[in-house]
Design a protein around this motif. Structure first.
Motif, PDB file in Angstrom:
ATOM      1  N   SER A 181     -18.308  -0.847 -21.205  1.00 27.97           N
ATOM      2  CA  SER A 181     -17.380  -1.849 -21.717  1.00 27.97           C
ATOM      3  C   SER A 181     -16.430  -2.341 -20.635  1.00 27.97           C
ATOM      4  O   SER A 181     -16.520  -1.932 -19.483  1.00 27.97           O
ATOM      5  CB  SER A 181     -16.602  -1.329 -22.924  1.00 27.97           C
ATOM      6  N   GLY A 182     -15.518  -3.191 -21.056  1.00 29.13           N
ATOM      7  CA  GLY A 182     -14.657  -3.889 -20.100  1.00 29.13           C
ATOM      8  C   GLY A 182     -13.594  -3.029 -19.460  1.00 29.13           C
ATOM      9  O   GLY A 182     -13.253  -3.200 -18.301  1.00 29.13           O
ATOM     10  N   PHE A 206     -11.620  -9.128 -21.236  1.00 29.20           N
ATOM     11  CA  PHE A 206     -13.077  -9.200 -21.070  1.00 29.20           C
ATOM     12  C   PHE A 206     -13.795  -9.114 -22.417  1.00 29.20           C
ATOM     13  O   PHE A 206     -14.918  -8.632 -22.494  1.00 29.20           O
ATOM     14  CB  PHE A 206     -13.569  -8.089 -20.126  1.00 29.20           C
ATOM     15  N   THR A 231     -12.870  -7.238 -24.941  1.00 28.16           N
ATOM     16  CA  THR A 231     -12.670  -5.986 -25.673  1.00 28.16           C
ATOM     17  C   THR A 231     -11.481  -6.024 -26.630  1.00 28.16           C
ATOM     18  O   THR A 231     -11.494  -5.322 -27.638  1.00 28.16           O
ATOM     19  CB  THR A 231     -12.459  -4.809 -24.699  1.00 28.16           C
ATOM     20  N   MET A 280     -13.421  -0.106 -28.545  1.00 31.77           N
ATOM     21  CA  MET A 280     -13.675  -1.059 -27.468  1.00 31.77           C
ATOM     22  C   MET A 280     -14.945  -0.769 -26.669  1.00 31.77           C
ATOM     23  O   MET A 280     -15.128  -1.334 -25.608  1.00 31.77           O
ATOM     24  CB  MET A 280     -12.486  -1.134 -26.519  1.00 31.77           C
ATOM     25  N   HIS A 281     -15.814   0.081 -27.149  1.00 33.36           N
ATOM     26  CA  HIS A 281     -17.099   0.237 -26.470  1.00 33.36           C
ATOM     27  C   HIS A 281     -17.957  -0.991 -26.762  1.00 33.36           C
ATOM     28  O   HIS A 281     -17.684  -1.729 -27.696  1.00 33.36           O
ATOM     29  CB  HIS A 281     -17.832   1.481 -26.982  1.00 33.36           C
ATOM     30  N   SER A 282     -19.008  -1.159 -25.960  1.00 31.14           N
ATOM     31  CA  SER A 282     -19.871  -2.306 -26.243  1.00 31.14           C
ATOM     32  C   SER A 282     -21.345  -1.889 -26.299  1.00 31.14           C
ATOM     33  O   SER A 282     -21.649  -0.702 -26.299  1.00 31.14           O
ATOM     34  CB  SER A 282     -19.628  -3.423 -25.234  1.00 31.14           C
ATOM     35  N   GLN A 330     -18.248  -0.703 -31.790  1.00 38.19           N
ATOM     36  CA  GLN A 330     -18.395  -1.668 -30.697  1.00 38.19           C
ATOM     37  C   GLN A 330     -17.470  -2.858 -30.846  1.00 38.19           C
ATOM     38  O   GLN A 330     -17.162  -3.283 -31.946  1.00 38.19           O
ATOM     39  CB  GLN A 330     -19.810  -2.253 -30.706  1.00 38.19           C
ATOM     40  N   TYR A 355     -17.889  -7.574 -25.197  1.00 40.14           N
ATOM     41  CA  TYR A 355     -17.638  -7.383 -23.770  1.00 40.14           C
ATOM     42  C   TYR A 355     -18.332  -8.499 -23.006  1.00 40.14           C
ATOM     43  O   TYR A 355     -19.459  -8.892 -23.366  1.00 40.14           O
ATOM     44  CB  TYR A 355     -18.152  -6.008 -23.314  1.00 40.14           C
ATOM     45  N   ARG A 356     -17.647  -8.995 -22.011  1.00 35.69           N
ATOM     46  CA  ARG A 356     -18.120 -10.035 -21.087  1.00 35.69           C
ATOM     47  C   ARG A 356     -19.656 -10.194 -21.107  1.00 35.69           C
ATOM     48  O   ARG A 356     -20.389  -9.325 -20.670  1.00 35.69           O
ATOM     49  CB  ARG A 356     -17.663  -9.641 -19.694  1.00 35.69           C
ATOM     50  N   GLN A 416     -17.870  -5.945 -12.096  1.00 38.47           N
ATOM     51  CA  GLN A 416     -18.190  -5.305 -13.367  1.00 38.47           C
ATOM     52  C   GLN A 416     -19.693  -5.095 -13.502  1.00 38.47           C
ATOM     53  O   GLN A 416     -20.141  -4.093 -14.067  1.00 38.47           O
ATOM     54  CB  GLN A 416     -17.626  -6.126 -14.530  1.00 38.47           C
ATOM     55  N   GLU A 423     -18.184 -15.314 -17.588  1.00 38.11           N
ATOM     56  CA  GLU A 423     -18.932 -14.080 -17.814  1.00 38.11           C
ATOM     57  C   GLU A 423     -19.965 -13.787 -16.723  1.00 38.11           C
ATOM     58  O   GLU A 423     -20.617 -12.750 -16.737  1.00 38.11           O
ATOM     59  CB  GLU A 423     -19.641 -14.155 -19.175  1.00 38.11           C
TER      60      GLU A 423
END
Lengths: 184, 838
Positions: B202-203, B261, B263, B301-303, B372, B375-376, B736, B794
């Protein structure tokens, strides 16, 4: 002083400390567990000190303690009793940006800016120690700071530019800057 | 394309003329920088109103457990405790938080059972954060542990169901066929089928989530300062949770946000909880700042975390006829508000390749992990990665150079605008030229004596067990999200079938300008920002369009109540939407200034007034009298009005003319090419920014470490409104991308405990990890947008991981190595190499 400092309950222990912060003497009583980062942000109103991880990895909270770059989130305020602390607010004088700050601006070495104070202070220490760092020295000098936006290349360029500026600057200017940044 | 091509037109009709150089297209220095560099910026962490109290959260220790009792008595007895809230308190007075799928109900605090480690169970408020954490320690939670489901593939079996009321761990899935997929796979010479994994990343913005909420007892309303992203769009997640109408809940995002990003779209839980706490404390302001462990462990905030199976149907000559992707995405404990990262890859489903038949098949899986968020790249990076790995393997199967395979299948320039099978349209670009150029660049610079890929050096290194290589790839960065597709998963099939084009509603971008008494131009954004330099972008456009200096312009922000519901900052939108809105608003203001001067000062026709260099002038009258004053001659002082004069003239008017607002329509709104996608709720991204990449990597077979020696990237985002900012976005995105490809991962153990809850475990790239980046740009302006810009927010994160993985494959070509898992950590590389050696 912000409202946050005046709300502690009376039965929490405190200790007296006197610290020079950006050249100004601050005498106050603090909880022994108060982190230096919180002391600077809350008691001294220096919000340029950013708190990103509180475990010493990101470096956003980097300040100079007696000239040495220090992670203020891993330091207790009571540990700096008697020391000189410099934050990013102590760099610019009379409204002019310090050459390091100016170099970060010119080289677009910041985006969201949350890490920037820490990088600027780490750069200050690096250039004080090594006025003409090569790429490896910059890598080493800034490896304790994380930036999530820039990818570092522009930060390297900013350090190079600042080094050149500072080396070219008349020595009197340098004296002045050092005095204003670190004097008690 | 030269920079001059992006200068603003001199519009004879309304008499705008630009003296000297244009600010647009130049790397105007950012107006945001000074306050940041001097410590004067105000992030939400810095906001501390008088008498502000502080919140801390009790979080679940277990990934799956009934919460049978929450004993708050000791906490309430603590001298510094002001308030304790539990799930039970919330259900009495408030609402659950909106979820990404209709069937789910999620409360801001656990009401029945905890579903992931870090899920908030209780909130406490005390005089300061130190005290609040003391109070947290006084709360006793009784758990009855349940078996956790940690692996998405395991979760599919539904042996343990996380949401009993939903009844399955796969609450959403869809198989979409575009073109004749069966035919493509039956009739192609070859079919390749492979599996790839994309880890949970993630971000991780450096600034954690933060909120300061204040309930107004007199007005029965809330003011909430927070660093939420898309504050005018996702405000429903806060006001619905509080049970108030939108006009009673104002979300304000400060001008400075320390990264998002994507999140921070989903930080509404904190906003709602702080607001509830302030209400319970009769309006005392309540602040919550998430700490880093909270952020990494349970900060919502995980993706994306995906398991892919990719099939390619291709002929012996290397032509690809069909693509079939199936994936399972581990969404964690709840489908968070933006679930559509599962669908966005449809907008670039075949990347830069011309593939006529496509199947897209996905399942969303619920597990006992953190939920989730966006994220970018919003789900695209993993799709591009899986597709590129399959193309690498296909080239290997055919024994043809990867470059040739890619070159053969790329969409050609004369196919533009190109309609994908999945209905999105690429606007413009020359992908083969980009691929040729990046190869040429690397061959000129590096495949020569003294270069990184000097054949002699490569051979020498190989003998030391260090494998160097490069792969050339082209990737699309879809830009300017539409919004009407984003509730596809909450729309039933019948409704989808019967939708008409007229049913589609796209959100424009809103923008306001006002002239202040001193002639200063005050502009207001309806969106929020987090380091992208929106203030600078708007400032340079306004300076050009209004003929004023950047220092005469102030750019502020509208809160969620004042601004209309906008889509805002996401999905590489703002360069396009904000520039379009600024252009429109500027034109409206110039027109109004001419009208104002004509009516209130000159007493002439509007046609006799021109807007020029930050003011208006009367010219037509003189010309009419035969005096022969030309538009180019300086006007008589009496016949020129400055912006300050105009503001003064406007003071007493009922219909203010020096204050304008403008809505720039989404580019697809007027373009019939997008009708089908819009009507059927398929992702609509009308601009195709792209990159041709060539990261030069070196893999150490002993340690498994991958070092990127240099990253060559040719990027095209259409018109570059501010090249400095464009470069900054590219550098940041690639960083990133490097982290995602090689280092970052939110791993969990088999028991559901998160293994990356500090930045010692979740590794972010530092100066030690980033290679030198060699950027080159081309500019293919978008024919669909007002300024030709395509959006570039992105890039790098979208294309970096795929490019790096492909270069790792190239470096280890002789080892039959495939970078089949992201991140490609040293451990995994070693493991693959040893497997290969056995």
């Amino acid at each position: 002083m912000s409202s946050e400092s005046s709300t502690q309950s009376l039965d929490r222990p405190t200790e007296e400390i006197t610290v020079s912060v950006n050249g100004e003497a601050v005498s106050t009583s603090v909880e022994p567990r108060l982190k230096l980062s919180d002391f600077l942000r809350q008691e001294c109103g220096l919000r340029g000190v950013r708190v990103g991880c509180e475990h010493g990895v990101c470096g956003a909270c980097t300040v100079l303690v007696d000239g040495k770059s220090t992670k203020s989130c891993l330091t207790y305020a009571v540990q700096v009793d008697g020391s000189e602390v410099t934050t990013v607010e102590g760099l610019s004088t009379d409204g002019d940006l310090h050459p390091i700050q100016e170099a970060f601006h010119q080289e677009h070495a910041l985006q969201c800016g949350f890490c920037t104070s820490g990088f600027v202070m780490a750069t200050k220490e690096l250039l004080d120690r090594n006025p003409d760092p090569d790429e490896e020295a910059i890598e080493e000098g800034l490896a304790d700071n994380i930036c999530r936006c820039t990818g570092y290349q522009n930060i390297y360029s900013a350090v190079d530019r600042a080094a050149e500026e500072l080396m070219d600057a008349p020595s009197d200017d340098l004296e002045d800057r050092t005095d204003s940044a670190g004097d008690a | 394309m030269s920079e001059s091509s992006v200068q603003q037109d001199v519009d004879a009709e309304d008499g705008v003329e630009s003296e000297g150089e244009s600010f647009v297209g130049s790397g105007l220095e950012r107006v945001e920088d000074r306050r940041i560099l001097t410590g004067e910026a105000e992030y939400v962490h810095d906001i501390s109103p008088e008498n502000c109290a502080h919140m801390a959260l009790v979080r679940s220790l277990h990934p799956h457990a009934e919460v049978t009792n929450v004993d708050t008595s000791d906490a309430e007895d603590h001298p510094d405790c002001l308030l304790v809230l539990t799930g039970e308190d919330l259900t009495e007075q408030y609402n659950p938080m909106p979820c990404g799928l209709n069937a789910f109900e999620e409360w801001s605090l656990v009401t029945d059972k905890a579903r992931y480690v870090g899920e908030p169970i209780a909130a406490v408020v005390a005089t300061d954060r130190y005290a609040a954490e003391d109070v947290v320690d006084e709360i006793d939670v009784d758990y009855e542990k349940l078996d956790p489901v940690v692996d998405a593939m395991e979760a599919r079996k539904d042996e343990t169901v996380i949401h009993e009321d939903v009844g399955t761990n796969i609450p959403d899935s869809e198989t979409l066929d575009f073109g004749d997929v069966e035919d493509a796979f039956e009739n192609a010479d070859n079919v390749l089928e492979r599996e790839y994994s994309w880890g949970r990343i993630s971000g991780v913005p450096l600034e954690t989530a933060g909120v300061v909420a204040e309930y107004d007892t007199d007005r029965d309303s809330f003011d909430i300062d927070c660093n939420i992203q898309l504050h005018t769009l996702v405000d429903d997640t806060v006001y619905e949770t509080l049970g108030y109408p939108p006009e009673k809940v104002n979300l304000n995002v400060p001008a400075d946000v320390g990264g998002s990003f994507g999140t921070k779209i989903a930080i509404h839980r904190y906003c709602a909880l702080a607001a509830m706490a302030s209400q319970q404390l009769d309006g005392r302001p309540v602040k919550f700042v998430e700490d880093r462990v909270e952020n990494l462990q349970g900060g919502d905030m995980h993706s994306s975390e995906r398991e892919y199976r990719v099939r390619l149907a291709y002929d012996d000559d290397g032509t690809i006829h069909g693509l079939d992707t199936w994936f399972v995405d581990d969404f964690g404990a709840f489908p968070r508000y933006p679930v559509n990262q599962a669908l966005k890859p449809l907008s670039v489903v075949s990347n830069a390749y011309d593939i006529p038949a496509v199947r897209y098949d996905y399942e969303l899986a619920m597990t006992n992990k953190t939920s989730q968020t966006a994220y970018r790249g919003f789900g695209v990076p993993s799709h591009i990665y899986a597709l590129e790995m399959a193309v690498d393997e296909m080239a290997r199967e055919l024994g043809t150079e990867k470059f040739e395979i890619r070159r053969r299948n790329l969409i050609e320039e004369d196919q533009m605008p190109y309609r994908l099978p999945s209905h999105n349209v690429y606007d413009s670009g020359d992908f083969p030229a980009a691929l040729d150029r990046i190869r040429e660049l690397v061959e000129e610079e590096e495949v020569r004596d003294g270069g990184l890929l000097d054949p002699g050096v490569v051979e020498e290194k190989r003998e030391e067990g260090k494998h160097r290589g490069v792969s050339y790839t082209v990737h699309i960065e879809p830009g300017v999200s539409g919004s009407d597709w984003t509730d596809r998963q909450r729309t039933d099939d019948d409704t989808l079938e019967s939708r008409e084009r007229e049913d589609v509603a796209e959100l424009p971008e809103h923008f306001r300008i006002e002239l202040a008494e001193d002639g200063t131009v005050n502009a207001y954004l309806a969106t929020d920002t987090s380091g992208q330099g929106h203030q600078t972008l708007v400032t340079q456009l306004l300076a050009d369009n209004l003929g004023v200096l950047p220092s005469d312009i102030e750019v502020g922000y509208l809160g969620s109540v004042e601004a209309p519901t906008e889509y805002g900052t996401a999905a590489s939108r703002m360069a396009v939407m904000l520039s379009g809105a600024t252009e429109g608003a500027s034109e409206a203001l110039r027109e109004n200034c001419r009208q104002l001067a004509a009516e209130e000062a000159f007493g002439c026709d509007v046609e006799d007034v021109v807007y020029r260099d930050g003011g208006v002038e009367r010219v037509g009258g003189a010309r009419a009298n035969g005096v022969g004053v030309s538009d180019d001659e300086p006007a008589d002082g009496r016949e020129r009005l400055s912006l300050a004069d105009l503001a003064a003239l406007d003071t007493d008017r009922d219909d203010a003319l020096t204050s304008v607002s403008y809505d720039y329509d989404h580019p697809t709104t007027e373009l019939p090419e997008f009708d089908e996608a819009l009507t059927k709720k398929y992702p609509v991204y009308p601009t195709a920014a792209f990159a041709a990449n060539a990261p030069i990597v070196e893999v150490d077979e002993k340690t498994g470490e991958v070092e990127i020696l240099k990253f060559y990237s040719l990027r095209d985002c259409g018109t570059r409104l501010n090249p400095t900012i464009v470069d900054g976005q590219a550098h940041g995105g690639l960083a990133q991308g490097v982290g995602a490809a090689l280092m970052e991962e939110f791993s969990y153990d088999d028991e559901g405990q998160p293994e990356a809850i500090t930045l010692f475990d979740y590794l972010l790239p530092s100066t030690k990890n980033m290679p030198p980046v060699e950027l080159e740009h081309s500019e293919t302006p978008s024919p669909f947008t007002a300024t030709g810009a395509k959006g570039t927010g992105e890039g790098g994160m979208i294309d970096g991981p795929a490019a790096i993985a492909s270069s790792i494959n190239a470096a280890l070509e002789g080892e039959e190595f495939v970078a089949d898992q992201i991140p490609m950590t040293p451990h995994r590389v070693r493991e693959r190499l040893r497997e290969d050696g056995e």
